[in-house]
Design a protein around this motif. Structure first.
Motif, PDB file in Angstrom:
ATOM      1  N   ALA A  39       0.834  -1.207   0.000  1.00 24.77           N
ATOM      2  CA  ALA A  39       0.000   0.000   0.000  1.00 24.77           C
ATOM      3  C   ALA A  39       0.867   1.255   0.000  1.00 24.77           C
ATOM      4  N   ALA A  40       1.912   1.259   0.809  1.00 26.46           N
ATOM      5  CA  ALA A  40       2.786   2.428   0.902  1.00 26.46           C
ATOM      6  C   ALA A  40       3.494   2.705  -0.421  1.00 26.46           C
ATOM      7  N   VAL A  41       3.996   1.659  -1.056  1.00 15.14           N
ATOM      8  CA  VAL A  41       4.693   1.826  -2.340  1.00 15.14           C
ATOM      9  C   VAL A  41       3.724   2.334  -3.404  1.00 15.14           C
ATOM     10  N   ARG A  42       2.535   1.764  -3.425  1.00 14.85           N
ATOM     11  CA  ARG A  42       1.550   2.207  -4.418  1.00 14.85           C
ATOM     12  C   ARG A  42       1.160   3.666  -4.186  1.00 14.85           C
ATOM     13  N   ALA A  43       1.009   4.065  -2.934  1.00  9.47           N
ATOM     14  CA  ALA A  43       0.669   5.456  -2.631  1.00  9.47           C
ATOM     15  C   ALA A  43       1.786   6.399  -3.061  1.00  9.47           C
ATOM     16  N   GLU A  49      -5.957   4.291  -5.538  1.00 11.67           N
ATOM     17  CA  GLU A  49      -7.001   3.270  -5.398  1.00 11.67           C
ATOM     18  C   GLU A  49      -6.392   1.894  -5.092  1.00 11.67           C
ATOM     19  N   PRO A  50      -5.382   1.440  -5.867  1.00 11.30           N
ATOM     20  CA  PRO A  50      -4.758   0.161  -5.527  1.00 11.30           C
ATOM     21  C   PRO A  50      -4.088   0.180  -4.153  1.00 11.30           C
ATOM     22  N   ALA A  51      -3.602   1.358  -3.750  1.00 12.21           N
ATOM     23  CA  ALA A  51      -3.003   1.480  -2.417  1.00 12.21           C
ATOM     24  C   ALA A  51      -4.049   1.227  -1.338  1.00 12.21           C
ATOM     25  N   LEU A  52      -5.234   1.788  -1.523  1.00  7.97           N
ATOM     26  CA  LEU A  52      -6.301   1.590  -0.544  1.00  7.97           C
ATOM     27  C   LEU A  52      -6.752   0.137  -0.479  1.00  7.97           C
TER      28      LEU A  52
END
Length: 70
Positions: A39-43, A49-52
């Protein structure tokens, strides 16, 4: 490999870090930390959205470090 992930994040190579974390999550689908870091990397990469989705999975798997969630 944690070292590869940290090196990739430090070098703003988020796609590489994401690939490693997806693999970690596949190997340990009940891991809260794999999904939290995913989640952190995606954010950081702007994929909110993928992070969430990954963050929801981390919490469902038991992630509860309130300081990191705020």
């Amino acid at each position: 490999n944690k070292g590869v992930i940290l090196t990739a994040i430090g070098g703003d190579r988020y796609a590489e870090a994401e690939e490693c974390l997806i693999r970690a999550a596949e190997l340990r689908p009940s891991s809260d930390l794999a999904f939290f870091h995913l989640a952190a990397v995606r954010a950081r990469a702007g994929a909110y959205e993928p992070a969430l989705v990954a963050l929801d999975r981390a919490v469902a798997n038991g992630y509860s470090d309130r300081a990191n969630l705020e």
